[in-house]
Write an enzyme that holds these catalytic residues in place. Structure first.
Site, mmCIF file in Angstrom:
data_model
loop_
_atom_site.group_PDB
_atom_site.id
_atom_site.type_symbol
_atom_site.label_atom_id
_atom_site.label_comp_id
_atom_site.label_asym_id
_atom_site.label_seq_id
_atom_site.Cartn_x
_atom_site.Cartn_y
_atom_site.Cartn_z
ATOM 1 N N ASN A 296 3.411 2.278 -13.891
ATOM 2 C CA ASN A 296 4.418 3.076 -14.588
ATOM 3 C C ASN A 296 3.935 3.595 -15.936
ATOM 4 O O ASN A 296 4.674 3.611 -16.924
ATOM 5 C CB ASN A 296 5.721 2.272 -14.746
ATOM 6 N N ASP B 285 -0.417 4.922 -10.640
ATOM 7 C CA ASP B 285 -0.792 3.816 -9.759
ATOM 8 C C ASP B 285 -2.291 3.594 -9.891
ATOM 9 O O ASP B 285 -3.073 4.557 -9.884
ATOM 10 C CB ASP B 285 -0.434 4.136 -8.310
ATOM 11 N N ASP C 87 7.080 11.487 -4.035
ATOM 12 C CA ASP C 87 7.113 10.137 -4.575
ATOM 13 C C ASP C 87 5.675 9.614 -4.636
ATOM 14 O O ASP C 87 4.755 10.387 -4.827
ATOM 15 C CB ASP C 87 8.047 9.219 -3.785
ATOM 16 N N HIS C 88 5.467 8.326 -4.470
ATOM 17 C CA HIS C 88 4.136 7.754 -4.642
ATOM 18 C C HIS C 88 3.243 7.995 -3.427
ATOM 19 O O HIS C 88 3.728 8.051 -2.288
ATOM 20 C CB HIS C 88 4.235 6.245 -4.865
ATOM 21 N N ASP D 42 8.885 2.635 -2.058
ATOM 22 C CA ASP D 42 10.263 3.070 -2.328
ATOM 23 C C ASP D 42 11.182 2.741 -1.156
ATOM 24 O O ASP D 42 11.764 3.630 -0.543
ATOM 25 C CB ASP D 42 10.309 4.561 -2.661
ATOM 26 N N ASP E 261 1.928 -0.100 -9.139
ATOM 27 C CA ASP E 261 2.588 0.959 -9.893
ATOM 28 C C ASP E 261 2.719 0.436 -11.314
ATOM 29 O O ASP E 261 3.597 -0.365 -11.611
ATOM 30 C CB ASP E 261 3.950 1.244 -9.255
ATOM 31 N N TYR F 197 4.394 -4.517 -9.947
ATOM 32 C CA TYR F 197 5.302 -3.381 -10.056
ATOM 33 C C TYR F 197 5.880 -3.445 -11.464
ATOM 34 O O TYR F 197 6.837 -4.170 -11.736
ATOM 35 C CB TYR F 197 6.397 -3.457 -8.980
ATOM 36 N N GLU G 93 7.955 -2.116 -4.655
ATOM 37 C CA GLU G 93 9.321 -1.580 -4.533
ATOM 38 C C GLU G 93 9.809 -1.662 -3.087
ATOM 39 O O GLU G 93 10.252 -0.684 -2.497
ATOM 40 C CB GLU G 93 9.424 -0.152 -5.076
#
Length: 274
Positions: free
Chosen positions: A168, A239, A264-265, A9, A166, A127, A44
């Site tokens: 998603n 992920d 977040d991740h 991120d 990721d 991603y 990202e």
């Protein structure tokens, strides 16, 4: 081999930011460096173009024994959007490719895939596009999923593949804290889950679920805007480290890297005996 993958991120914020969050992110980067992975995949990155001199100096300080390659979003896609990067130990010399898969809209220009080819296997990262608020990108996302599955399947015909990123999508109800209230949310729609099932059926193993088929409460993402999401472990596992089925028996460990209070991740780690 030890491999780590992380949706960071914003690499720029991590390397040059002065906020508390930037400090938390740098602490995780240093933790990853101390773990000395053979390969470190980053999603990202949000770099506008190439890493700046300041970025390069910061990377060299944290990861002095690594080479790196990157892919940033380019026109007609938005600048400073998506983007991926690999760091790998300097004694490796993989062949690097930046594939396009015939994805819709500007997805192929958003810097979403990098592949490293080693003598006996591939390491690739993705991603995956988010379906977006109101699922406005869900139709395009489904085309992406089909195209990506075709790409990964063709790759695996040549050599075994280790694919991270990721994705998603939370594949099964066990992969998120509140499945009942997220049935129509991006990342847990029937369509996205079905496409992930198709990806696994095409010859790939979810390394974490192979080792921990019934483990609940194991997540890789907690909403950054929800202050208590990490405290309450109200997360999602979106992920993954996937491997070609024919090397699944070589998996030694697949886990999440602890990021403390940072939301977040979380990075994900794969250890495999190749």
């Amino acid at each position: 081999m030890k491999l780590i993958s992380w949706n960071i991120d914003s690499l720029n914020a991590a390397l040059t930011g002065t906020s508390e969050r930037a400090g938390e992110t740098r602490a995780v980067l240093k933790k990853i460096a101390a773990a000395a992975p053979d390969v470190f995949a980053i999603q990202e990155t949000k770099l506008r173009t190439d890493p700046t001199k300041k970025h390069r100096e910061a990377l060299a300080e944290i990861f002095p024994d690594y080479e790196y390659v990157w892919r940033s979003s380019e026109e007609p896609a938005r600048k400073s959007y998506a983007g991926t990067m690999y760091l790998y130990k300097k004694d490796y010399q993989p062949k690097v490719t930046y594939p396009t898969i015939g994805a819709p809209s500007t997805m192929d220009q958003e810097g979403r895939i990098i592949t490293l080819e080693f003598p006996d296997f591939y390491v690739t990262e993705v991603y995956t596009p988010n379906s977006g608020n109101g699922l406005k990108r869900l139709a395009e996302r489904q085309i992406w999923d089909d195209k990506y599955r075709e790409y990964l399947t063709e790759l695996s015909k040549n050599k075994p593949v280790m694919a991270s990123g990721d994705f998603n999508v939370a594949h099964e109800p066990i992969d998120l804290a509140h499945p009942n209230s997220n049935h129509h949310s991006a990342g847990f729609t029937d369509e996205e889950r079905e496409h992930f099932t198709k990806l696994l059926a095409a010859g790939f193993t979810d390394s974490f679920r192979k080792l921990y088929p019934d483990k609940a409460g194991a997540y890789s993402w907690w909403a950054q805007r929800a202050i208590t999401s990490k405290q309450n472990n109200s997360g999602w596992r979106i992920d993954y480290w996937l491997v070609s089925d024919r090397i699944a028996d070589k998996i030694q460990e697949s886990t999440m890297v602890d990021t403390g209070k940072r939301r977040d991740h979380a990075p994900i780690e794969l250890q495999i005996d190749l």
